[in-house]
Design an enzyme around this catalytic site. Structure first.
Site, mmCIF file in Angstrom:
data_model
loop_
_atom_site.group_PDB
_atom_site.id
_atom_site.type_symbol
_atom_site.label_atom_id
_atom_site.label_comp_id
_atom_site.label_asym_id
_atom_site.label_seq_id
_atom_site.Cartn_x
_atom_site.Cartn_y
_atom_site.Cartn_z
ATOM 1 N N THR A 130 -0.342 -6.292 6.136
ATOM 2 C CA THR A 130 -0.656 -7.162 4.998
ATOM 3 C C THR A 130 0.110 -6.628 3.783
ATOM 4 O O THR A 130 1.260 -6.942 3.583
ATOM 5 C CB THR A 130 -2.170 -7.248 4.740
ATOM 6 O OG1 THR A 130 -2.730 -5.921 4.698
ATOM 7 C CG2 THR A 130 -2.857 -8.046 5.821
ATOM 8 N N THR A 147 -10.180 -1.479 5.117
ATOM 9 C CA THR A 147 -9.553 -2.655 5.719
ATOM 10 C C THR A 147 -8.361 -2.215 6.551
ATOM 11 O O THR A 147 -7.215 -2.316 6.159
ATOM 12 C CB THR A 147 -9.144 -3.712 4.690
ATOM 13 O OG1 THR A 147 -8.562 -4.807 5.389
ATOM 14 C CG2 THR A 147 -8.180 -3.207 3.678
ATOM 15 N N GLU A 196 -1.861 1.373 -1.381
ATOM 16 C CA GLU A 196 -1.254 0.450 -2.348
ATOM 17 C C GLU A 196 -0.880 1.181 -3.634
ATOM 18 O O GLU A 196 -1.730 1.758 -4.316
ATOM 19 C CB GLU A 196 -2.226 -0.693 -2.633
ATOM 20 C CG GLU A 196 -2.386 -1.619 -1.439
ATOM 21 C CD GLU A 196 -3.508 -2.613 -1.594
ATOM 22 O OE1 GLU A 196 -3.522 -3.593 -0.834
ATOM 23 O OE2 GLU A 196 -4.375 -2.416 -2.464
ATOM 24 N N THR A 211 -3.586 -14.530 -6.271
ATOM 25 C CA THR A 211 -2.985 -15.455 -7.236
ATOM 26 C C THR A 211 -1.480 -15.274 -7.326
ATOM 27 O O THR A 211 -0.806 -16.008 -8.008
ATOM 28 C CB THR A 211 -3.597 -15.245 -8.637
ATOM 29 O OG1 THR A 211 -3.423 -13.881 -9.031
ATOM 30 C CG2 THR A 211 -5.054 -15.599 -8.629
#
Length: 483
Positions: free
Chosen positions: A224, A261, A346, A483
């Site tokens: 992802t 996750t 991240e 978004t």
């Protein structure tokens, strides 16, 4: 079994008895040091250390991965005998990248799984738990999609997961739907796009293989926000037969002990009972995937699944030598994949490794290590290359483990900052340079991590955990995620 008593480089009491057949000591001594001290100290420090190394040499004990298994340079989830894999673009991601993967065993396999402890479990997790119970731990393949998590989607989402199993079964009629496990990752609240999956699965099935390219494509298809694919494989010999273990994982954000996750899929050609396989997997997960953190959030889709199809004809039974070797190999692979996830956190620029010793039990040491590695304040300090060691002690003291603060010693890399609970003078610029060098080092080289070593007493407990620094980029990624 020969045991070597290694002594701490910086204090007189023994840190830990290390069984020579259960530890990759060569890595500890020559890469990032089991005791939190750098290679230079290992080579040139106290007489005790030299004597330990001399004893090790005289006993001719080989303490490296090669004693048990070899790493296959480009191996992955389809390296074991009888496994195939592949990845395709199904159109589930707006990026147009690979987003659908299948892992297939040519014969029925024993399967074990460990899943998220979140009360909010995604539909694929519920399906896997149900199927593994119904089949008593048997399966033949796993279908994995990225792009949509199929979590918080109610009964319709669960039906979608069941339909995914049916779609694969219809393309492989010899495999019943209950032997098709499913995993999903992506945005929570999004159902999977069944129409796109149904269209893509037939071509995915026809292109399955076991080459290096197939392993890489599958690892990429489950990503992802990951920046790099994560896959590994090892091989060993047992009574003239060759056994192989391979795996892949994804994860970058929402990572925390009890699994975040993240997804991981492992395959092996050993012959083992499903219940025994589950016992081993649970032990290994607790010290690998459950010992990493990126941001303190646990997800809804966390799954670790392992398939063992027996085609190597290497039997693994309780209390057997083969079991010990297999568990070492599984631990090595899972630790590698877990560290890869934490390092690829991240916005991260480096890995943080926390080692704790001196507690009464390993569990207590592990609890402190996890607490330190998940400290937001310490992670931010690492990103700023600020050796603000007080944040480490603050986190350790709130871990719920009783220890004497007056016995605490702390190192960053080879630099000792605290002794007997009191601060030592140190050159801040030098330590900052050490932290900066970790951020500039090659990915997963062993040099791209800031090493924290914390001794809290004289006990023989030991624990280890991994995290990553917390950067401005982490906020940007997660502020713009949907978004």
């Amino acid at each position: 079994m020969v045991e070597i008593l290694f002594f701490s480089l910086c204090h007189s009491k023994p840190c830990r008895n290390i069984p020579s057949q259960s530890t990759l000591v060569s890595n500890f001594l020559y890469r990032n040091s089991f005791f939190g001290a750098g290679r230079t100290l290992v080579r040139w420090s106290s007489t005790r250390t030299k004597l330990a190394l001399v004893f090790y040499t005289k006993m001719n004990v080989q303490l490296s991965t090669e004693e048990y298994f070899q790493v296959l340079p480009k191996g992955g989830v389809a390296s074991a005998k009888g496994f195939k894999t592949g990845g395709v673009v199904a159109g589930l991601k707006s990026s147009g990248q690979l987003d659908l993967a299948l892992v297939l065993s040519t014969v029925e396999a024993s399967v074990a799984g460990v899943f998220t402890k979140s009360i909010v479990k995604a539909a694929p997790v519920l399906l896997c738990e149900r199927f593994l119970k119904d089949t008593k731990g048997k399966a033949t393949c796993i279908l994995i999609n990225s792009g949509q998590a199929n979590a918080a989607t109610g009964e319709e989402g669960l039906q979608d997961a069941l339909d995914m199993s049916d779609i694969v079964s219809s393309c492989l009629p010899e495999i019943p739907p209950t032997q098709v496990l499913v995993a999903s990752t992506g945005v929570i609240g999004k159902r999977v796009d069944l129409a796109r999956i149904s269209k893509a699965v037939p071509s995915l099935v026809t292109k399955l293989g076991h080459s290096d390219e197939h392993n890489m494509e599958a690892a990429r298809a489950i990503m992802t926000t990951d920046l790099v694919p994560k896959y590994i494989s090892v091989q060993w010999e047992s009574n003239g037969r060759v056994a192989t273990l391979g795996g892949m994982a994804k994860g970058s954000g929402m990572i925390h002990p009890d699994m975040g996750t993240m997804l991981s899929f492992l395959t092996t050609d050993i012959a083992i009972d499903s219940s025994l396989l589950h016992e081993i997997l649970q032990r290994v997960v607790n010290k690998s995937f459950n010992a990493i953190t990126v941001d303190g959030d646990t997800s809804t889709n966390d799954s670790v699944l392992i398939m063992a199809n027996g085609l190597s004809r290497v039997p693994v039974e309780e209390n057997s030598p083969e079991l010990k070797i297999f568990e070492k190999a599984l631990m090595w692979c899972c630790e590698y994949l877990a560290k890869a996830i934490a390092r690829d956190g991240e916005g991260a620029t480096c890995l943080i490794q926390v080692e704790v010793s001196g507690t009464s039990t390993d569990e207590d040491a592990q609890r402190i290590a996890r607490k330190v590695s998940s400290s937001t304040l310490w992670k931010a300090a690492v990103y700023g290359r600020d050796p603000n060691w007080g944040r480490i002690l603050a986190a350790a003291g709130s871990a719920g483990v009783d220890f004497d603060a007056k016995q605490v010693s702390l190192w960053l890399g080879e630099y000792r900052l605290v002794k007997n609970g009191l601060p030592l003078s140190f050159d801040k610029a030098t330590v900052r340079s050490y932290m900066q060098a970790a951020a500039e080092a090659k990915y997963l080289s062993g040099e791209d991590q800031v090493n924290v070593y914390l001794k809290v007493g004289d006990g023989f407990g030991y624990g280890k955990a991994w995290g990553c620094d917390l950067s401005y980029e982490y906020v940007r990624i997660n502020a713009e995620y949907t978004t």
